[in-house]
Design an enzyme around this catalytic site. Structure first.
Site, PDB file in Angstrom:
ATOM      1  N   LYS A  52       0.849  -1.204   0.000  1.00 25.46           N
ATOM      2  CA  LYS A  52       0.000   0.000   0.000  1.00 25.46           C
ATOM      3  C   LYS A  52       0.882   1.251   0.000  1.00 25.46           C
ATOM      4  CE  LYS A  52      -3.879  -2.411   2.080  1.00 25.46           C
ATOM      5  NZ  LYS A  52      -4.655  -2.786   3.258  1.00 25.46           N
ATOM      6  N   GLN A  96      -4.377  -1.560   9.597  1.00 19.71           N
ATOM      7  CA  GLN A  96      -4.391  -2.888   8.973  1.00 19.71           C
ATOM      8  C   GLN A  96      -5.007  -3.919   9.923  1.00 19.71           C
ATOM      9  OE1 GLN A  96      -3.600  -3.413   5.779  1.00 19.71           O
ATOM     10  NE2 GLN A  96      -4.037  -5.582   5.906  1.00 19.71           N
ATOM     11  N   ASP A 119     -10.879   3.182   4.314  1.00 21.69           N
ATOM     12  CA  ASP A 119     -11.207   1.753   4.238  1.00 21.69           C
ATOM     13  C   ASP A 119     -12.722   1.544   4.176  1.00 21.69           C
ATOM     14  OD1 ASP A 119      -9.394  -0.376   4.122  1.00 21.69           O
ATOM     15  OD2 ASP A 119      -8.679   0.005   6.156  1.00 21.69           O
TER      16      ASP A 119
HETATM   17  N1  GUN Z   1      -7.082  -6.768   6.152  1.00 18.15           N
HETATM   18  C1  GUN Z   1      -7.502  -7.480   5.070  1.00 18.15           C
HETATM   19  N2  GUN Z   1      -8.072  -6.669   4.149  1.00 18.15           N
HETATM   20  C2  GUN Z   1      -8.007  -5.417   4.663  1.00 18.15           C
HETATM   21  C3  GUN Z   1      -8.432  -4.147   4.165  1.00 18.15           C
HETATM   22  O1  GUN Z   1      -9.010  -4.007   3.069  1.00 18.15           O
HETATM   23  N3  GUN Z   1      -8.183  -3.093   4.998  1.00 18.15           N
HETATM   24  C4  GUN Z   1      -7.577  -3.230   6.204  1.00 18.15           C
HETATM   25  N4  GUN Z   1      -7.400  -2.132   6.943  1.00 18.15           N
HETATM   26  N5  GUN Z   1      -7.186  -4.392   6.688  1.00 18.15           N
HETATM   27  C5  GUN Z   1      -7.389  -5.474   5.916  1.00 18.15           C
END
Ligand code: GUN
Length: 301
Positions: A52, A96, A119
């Site tokens: 990311k 995350q 998100d």
């Molecule tokens: N863990 C797995 N997928 C995601 C996501 O799309 N966002 C976040 N913050 N954590 C994740």
């Protein structure tokens, strides 16, 4: 053989469109900014956050990564989120998931300002997209849609898959993928069924699907005899095995019966990251709009 829905290629198209918007924002004095927070040493999460961050760098979004020990207290994490909520150069905050045990996910996600929740996990944003009538309305309103489901919708639409009137079956009921993709498909006028570990006659249900979304985290779970001839299969799984990364779909045999399929890797994964960039840029555009509104009030033009 089925058509391969190339997530990497579609993601590149979207990023090319986004680059133009980001250049425009920068000319107006706004650089989109994303803060990521990683708690603990989960290896998969480390890879996701690194990807990311580098996606931000490649497209010209400012990013800062906060890496915290799994032993930190919930209060310290909430304090960091609070600081980032106030930082004017940060348009998006991403914590995350999963979080280590002892830290309450719901509390953490609702501490993020809904205006920076790129998100789309905050109750406020979940509620907004739940209440909107159609997917096109959500796009027009530029809501923060959860990145993986948002990416799946864009893949389907940009691959000219007909959603309206189709029978869509979603395998998995997580808050991150299963539930929101079901809502989005519904908002695009599909008839949607969500399946889970307690679903009876699973094969009977999946075999009806014109669009089948697999998001259960079990390697190669979806077999050829669970898929209708001519279906479109979206594989959300990223399962790390000795032989490499595999999805939730038994790719080669399913490929023989379906009309189109997303590969793993190179399918949904690149789309998820790209939609995070889209949401961060949307947030920065709102910041510019507010700045311009403030200036027009001060100078009365
Ligand atoms: N863990 C797995 N997928 C995601 C996501 O799309 N966002 C976040 N913050 N954590 C994740």
């Amino acid at each position: 053989m089925a058509e391969i829905i190339d997530g990497k290629k579609i993601a590149t198209e979207i990023k090319d469109e986004l680059k133009i918007e980001i250049e425009g924002l920068k000319r107006s004095g706004i650089t989109p900014g994303l803060a990521t927070i990683l708690v603990g040493e989960n290896p998969a999460s480390q890879v996701y956050v690194r990807n990311k961050t580098s996606a931000c760098q490649n497209i010209g979004i400012y990013s800062e990564q906060h890496t915290l020990s799994s032993k930190i207290k919930e209060g310290e994490l909430l304090e960091l989120i609070n600081e980032l909520n106030k930082k004017p150069n940060i348009d998006g905050i991403l914590v995350q998931l999963p979080l280590p045990s002892g830290i309450e996910e719901k509390k953490v996600l609702s501490a993020i300002s809904p205006d920076k929740d790129v998100d789309g996990f905050h109750y406020h944003n979940v509620g907004r997209f739940f209440c909107e009538k159609s997917y096109s309305e959500m796009k027009r309103e530029e809501l923060f849609l959860p990145c993986t489901p948002f990416g799946i919708m864009e893949m389907l639409l940009r691959s000219q898959v007909k959603i309206e009137g189709s029978e869509a079956v979603v395998l998995g009921r997580s808050n991150i993928v299963g539930k929101p993709i079901a809502m989005l498909l519904l908002s695009a006028n599909a008839t949607v069924t969500i399946c889970h570990s307690k679903t009876s006659n699973l094969k009977g249900v999946t075999s009806r699907a014109d669009i089948l979304v697999a998001a259960i985290g079990i390697p190669c779970f979806v077999k050829k005899d669970m898929v209708k001839q001519g279906a479109v299969v979206i594989d959300v799984g990223i399962n790390r095995m000795n032989e490499g990364i595999v999805g939730d779909v038994d790719f080669a045999p399913v490929n023989e019966v379906c009309r189109a399929i997303t590969p793993v890797p190179g399918g949904v994964g690149p789309m998820t990251i790209t939609m995070l960039l889209v949401n961060t840029t949307t947030s920065a555009k709102r910041r510019l709009k507010m700045k311009n509104e403030k200036l027009s009030t001060i100078f009365n033009f």
